[in-house]
Design an enzyme around this catalytic site. Structure first.
Site, PDB file in Angstrom:
ATOM      1  N   ASP A  63     -48.692 -19.495  26.596  1.00 28.64           N
ATOM      2  CA  ASP A  63     -49.518 -19.367  25.389  1.00 28.64           C
ATOM      3  C   ASP A  63     -48.837 -20.034  24.194  1.00 28.64           C
ATOM      4  O   ASP A  63     -47.736 -19.642  23.814  1.00 28.64           O
ATOM      5  CB  ASP A  63     -49.747 -17.881  25.058  1.00 28.64           C
ATOM      6  CG  ASP A  63     -50.507 -17.155  26.157  1.00 28.64           C
ATOM      7  OD1 ASP A  63     -51.684 -17.454  26.342  1.00 28.64           O
ATOM      8  OD2 ASP A  63     -49.908 -16.302  26.836  1.00 28.64           O
ATOM      9  N   THR A  72     -53.958 -20.294  23.478  1.00 34.60           N
ATOM     10  CA  THR A  72     -54.721 -19.065  23.709  1.00 34.60           C
ATOM     11  C   THR A  72     -54.540 -18.074  22.564  1.00 34.60           C
ATOM     12  O   THR A  72     -55.227 -17.047  22.537  1.00 34.60           O
ATOM     13  CB  THR A  72     -54.267 -18.382  25.022  1.00 34.60           C
ATOM     14  OG1 THR A  72     -52.862 -18.482  25.076  1.00 34.60           O
ATOM     15  CG2 THR A  72     -54.895 -19.021  26.231  1.00 34.60           C
ATOM     16  N   LYS A 111     -40.109 -10.077  26.463  1.00 32.26           N
ATOM     17  CA  LYS A 111     -39.250 -10.886  25.611  1.00 32.26           C
ATOM     18  C   LYS A 111     -39.025 -10.100  24.315  1.00 32.26           C
ATOM     19  O   LYS A 111     -39.966  -9.439  23.863  1.00 32.26           O
ATOM     20  CB  LYS A 111     -39.934 -12.226  25.275  1.00 32.26           C
ATOM     21  CG  LYS A 111     -40.244 -13.082  26.501  1.00 32.26           C
ATOM     22  CD  LYS A 111     -41.126 -14.269  26.109  1.00 32.26           C
ATOM     23  CE  LYS A 111     -41.567 -15.044  27.343  1.00 32.26           C
ATOM     24  NZ  LYS A 111     -42.496 -16.138  27.059  1.00 32.26           N
ATOM     25  N   ALA A 150     -45.165 -13.894  29.394  1.00 37.76           N
ATOM     26  CA  ALA A 150     -45.368 -12.440  29.424  1.00 37.76           C
ATOM     27  C   ALA A 150     -46.775 -12.084  29.885  1.00 37.76           C
ATOM     28  O   ALA A 150     -47.053 -10.933  30.219  1.00 37.76           O
ATOM     29  CB  ALA A 150     -45.152 -11.882  28.022  1.00 37.76           C
TER      30      ALA A 150
HETATM   31  C1  G6P Z   1     -48.167 -14.005  25.667  1.00 38.34           C
HETATM   32  C2  G6P Z   1     -48.820 -14.067  24.290  1.00 38.34           C
HETATM   33  C3  G6P Z   1     -48.933 -12.678  23.692  1.00 38.34           C
HETATM   34  C4  G6P Z   1     -49.608 -11.725  24.673  1.00 38.34           C
HETATM   35  C5  G6P Z   1     -48.804 -11.663  25.949  1.00 38.34           C
HETATM   36  C6  G6P Z   1     -49.435 -10.755  26.993  1.00 38.34           C
HETATM   37  O1  G6P Z   1     -46.806 -13.812  25.513  1.00 38.34           O
HETATM   38  O2  G6P Z   1     -48.096 -14.902  23.422  1.00 38.34           O
HETATM   39  O3  G6P Z   1     -49.671 -12.772  22.497  1.00 38.34           O
HETATM   40  O4  G6P Z   1     -49.735 -10.423  24.117  1.00 38.34           O
HETATM   41  O5  G6P Z   1     -48.710 -12.975  26.495  1.00 38.34           O
HETATM   42  O6  G6P Z   1     -50.640 -11.304  27.422  1.00 38.34           O
HETATM   43  P1  G6P Z   1     -51.703 -10.585  28.359  1.00 38.34           P
HETATM   44  O7  G6P Z   1     -52.595 -11.713  28.799  1.00 38.34           O
HETATM   45  O8  G6P Z   1     -50.948  -9.991  29.528  1.00 38.34           O
HETATM   46  O9  G6P Z   1     -52.367  -9.551  27.549  1.00 38.34           O
HETATM   47 MG    MG Z   2     -46.059 -18.357  23.475  1.00 37.99          MG
END
Ligand code: G6P
Ligand code: MG
Length: 230
Positions: free
Chosen positions: A19, A25, A153, A123
């Site tokens: 992301d 995203t 993280k 993540a």
């Molecule tokens: C990435 C994004 C976060 C998001 C996380 C979890 O690290 O930068 O903004 O909260 O993923 O994403 P998910 O799709 O599992 O909710």
């Molecule tokens: Mg990112």
């Protein structure tokens, strides 16, 4: 200062956050959180959204509740995180390959052509869906995501897992990250990190480029020269 002899060959793997590095995203996360905060009557701005980059879903909800000074029990938190994710998935379902950020595919292909392994370290539990929608599912030698790691993280778990899957020692990995928490995670893993975004936001990375369209194998070698000296 003396440059290490093997510096040109030091990078054996590059690990990419998803992301904000390969796809944008953040806007969909923002829209989905905005719907939830609207429902909870919490004021939530794009600046607040910056704090959620790289942060897991539940930890993001905790930050939002803290902003709104709202306390919820665990069951309700699960329910709201699920609701946010349902809306988010509705948005990302219609993503297309056109949403891959400029330069990403070219750089990854150049790395692979030079024998450097590439992995994803994110993540997000939605990683499989996103990479499939944008047609990147067969691009990586390893994918470490929120479905196989549990520590968020800035814990280094996601990057150490990716390195292990690739069979490359952490000191031979370079991470590309757009989030402060992600840069810290890379450093905690003992890896070099290139920040993707604005200099101001990502001071901690040491090296920052505005996007992967500014990266190439030559640029990576310049970065190695600057970074690996003693
Ligand atoms: C990435 C994004 C976060 C998001 C996380 C979890 O690290 O930068 O903004 O909260 O993923 O994403 P998910 O799709 O599992 O909710
Ligand atoms: Mg990112």
């Amino acid at each position: 200062m003396k440059l290490k002899d093997n510096l040109l060959m030091r990078t054996k793997a590059c690990i990419f956050d998803l992301d904000g590095v390969l796809v944008d995203t953040a806007k969909y996360h923002f829209l989905a959180w905005k719907r939830l905060t609207g429902m909870l009557k919490i004021k939530f701005t794009e600046k607040d959204n910056e704090r959620l980059k790289g942060v897991s879903r539940m930890a993001s909800l905790d930050i939002i509740l803290e902003i709104g000074n709202v306390t919820l029990d665990d069951d309700l938190k699960e329910e709201y995180a699920g609701l946010k994710n349902k809306w988010y998935v509705d948005y990302i379902t219609s993503m297309t390959p056109a949403e891959i950020l400029p330069g990403s595919l070219e750089f990854i292909r150049e790395l692979k052509g030079a024998g450097i392994k590439v992995a994803l370290g994110s993540a997000s539990k939605n990683t499989p869906m996103i990479i499939s929608r944008v047609g990147m599912e067969n691009l990586f030698d390893a994918v470490a995501d929120g479905n196989i790691v549990s520590k968020a993280k800035p814990d280094p778990e996601v990057f150490l897992t990716a390195a292990k899957m690739l069979g490359v020692p952490p000191e031979n990995c370079v991470v590309f990250e757009d989030a402060v928490a992600g840069i810290e995670a890379a450093h905690n893993a003992g890896m070099l990190c290139v920040g993707i975004g604005s200099d101001k936001m990502l001071k901690k990375a040491g090296i920052v480029v505005s996007g992967l369209d500014k990266m190439s194998l030559n640029k990576l070698r310049e970065i190695e020269k600057i970074s690996y000296h003693e």
